[in-house]
Design an enzyme around this catalytic site. Structure first.
Site, mmCIF file in Angstrom:
data_model
loop_
_atom_site.group_PDB
_atom_site.id
_atom_site.type_symbol
_atom_site.label_atom_id
_atom_site.label_comp_id
_atom_site.label_asym_id
_atom_site.label_seq_id
_atom_site.Cartn_x
_atom_site.Cartn_y
_atom_site.Cartn_z
ATOM 1 N N CYS A 38 0.797 -1.378 -0.099
ATOM 2 C CA CYS A 38 -0.171 0.106 -0.122
ATOM 3 C C CYS A 38 0.679 1.009 -0.128
ATOM 4 C CB CYS A 38 -0.796 -0.058 0.888
ATOM 5 S SG CYS A 38 -1.789 1.428 1.537
ATOM 6 N N HIS A 133 -3.405 -3.550 -10.904
ATOM 7 C CA HIS A 133 -4.036 -2.885 -11.312
ATOM 8 C C HIS A 133 -5.174 -2.491 -12.541
ATOM 9 C CE1 HIS A 133 -3.050 -0.285 -7.214
ATOM 10 N NE2 HIS A 133 -2.184 -1.378 -7.364
ATOM 11 N N GLU A 182 -10.760 -0.036 -4.347
ATOM 12 C CA GLU A 182 -9.885 -0.837 -3.938
ATOM 13 C C GLU A 182 -10.336 -2.429 -3.918
ATOM 14 O OE1 GLU A 182 -6.467 0.261 -1.930
ATOM 15 O OE2 GLU A 182 -7.308 2.319 -1.832
ATOM 16 N N CYS A 191 -4.624 5.838 -3.524
ATOM 17 C CA CYS A 191 -3.712 4.492 -3.548
ATOM 18 C C CYS A 191 -2.696 5.367 -4.102
ATOM 19 C CB CYS A 191 -5.436 3.895 -4.530
ATOM 20 S SG CYS A 191 -4.320 2.204 -5.145
ATOM 21 N N GLY A 194 -2.394 3.090 -7.255
ATOM 22 C CA GLY A 194 -3.021 3.278 -7.862
ATOM 23 C C GLY A 194 -2.462 4.229 -8.808
#
Length: 249
Positions: A38, A133, A182, A191, A194
């Protein structure tokens, strides 16, 4: 979204190999599943470790399930107290091969290719930043009903381990706006991995350069896909609250 609680739970501890990393991080989604990585959490971890006096290093090597990430802290004076103003994270090299995502698709990469979700055709670009992703350009981003369409993308048959989906509008060669669904958490305000995937996808498609500001609902991140093929993310962090949780219940 800016009070007690969060999108996920981050645990910090000693690394598996102290010669390779300074600390270790694990991240759990709201549904209890563990994520590989993350990006936003890494910045929070860097700020926490430094400001709580757990390290005096301004370059921290952090172990994650996606590999070692380097956190460069920008520290400034705040009323005589050292505070972390921003963190630049080395997010690693993007993966584009379907096996890297992972996804069930033919070819060397899935770039601006069509897929059907709930009977509607979209075009997407798949990128791995240590986690999967899919970047999808849309019109009317603000009005998009993410709660309706997000789960269908997350559980699409192409993605055996589910997928994080970024819906984007390109505002210019150095600015992108995004919303994210997510896996395991739903729509979140930001994110980091992301945002990195979004910049890579936009650069691959020629929509932007290799450095841009990514606007998220929770703030802005500066993302750069450097010449060494590594993606760098720069952004701040804010202390929100502290408390104790009874883990023995």
């Amino acid at each position: 979204h800016f009070g007690v609680g969060g999108d996920g739970l981050v645990l910090m501890g000693r690394p598996g190999d102290p010669q390779q990393a300074d600390f270790r991080m694990r991240i759990f989604n709201a549904d209890g599943s563990e994520a590989e990585m993350c990006g936003n959490a890494t910045r929070c971890v860097g700020k926490y470790l430094f400001e709580r006096g757990l390290t005096d290093k301004r370059l921290i090597r952090l172990e994650t399930l996606a590999g070692i990430r380097e956190l460069a802290l920008e520290v400034g004076d705040d009323g005589g107290e050292a505070k972390v103003r921003s963190v630049r994270v080395s997010m690693g090299k993007p993966g584009l091969a379907p096996a890297d995502i992972p996804m069930q698709a033919e070819g060397d990469a899935f770039i601006n290719r069509e897929l059907t979700v709930k009977g509607t055709a979209y075009r997407g670009t798949a990128v791995s930043m240590g986690n999967p992703h899919l970047v999808v350009p849309v019109s009317g981003l603000a009005q998009l009903d993410l709660a309706a369409v997000g789960p269908a993308f997350e559980h699409h048959r192409l993605f055996p381990r589910r997928v994080n989906t970024e819906f984007i509008e390109v505002l210019g060669p150095d600015r992108i706006r995004m919303r994210v669904w997510e896996r395991g958490a739903g729509e979140t305000l930001a994110c980091g991995t992301g945002a990195c995937a979004v910049l890579v996808a936009c650069a691959l498609n020629g929509w932007t350069g290799r450095k841009a500001v990514v606007e998220l609902r929770g703030g802005e991140l500066v993302i750069e896909w450097a010449g060494d093929d590594v993606v760098y993310m720069t952004g701040g962090g804010e202390f929100v609250f502290s408390g104790e949780y009874p883990t023995g219940l």
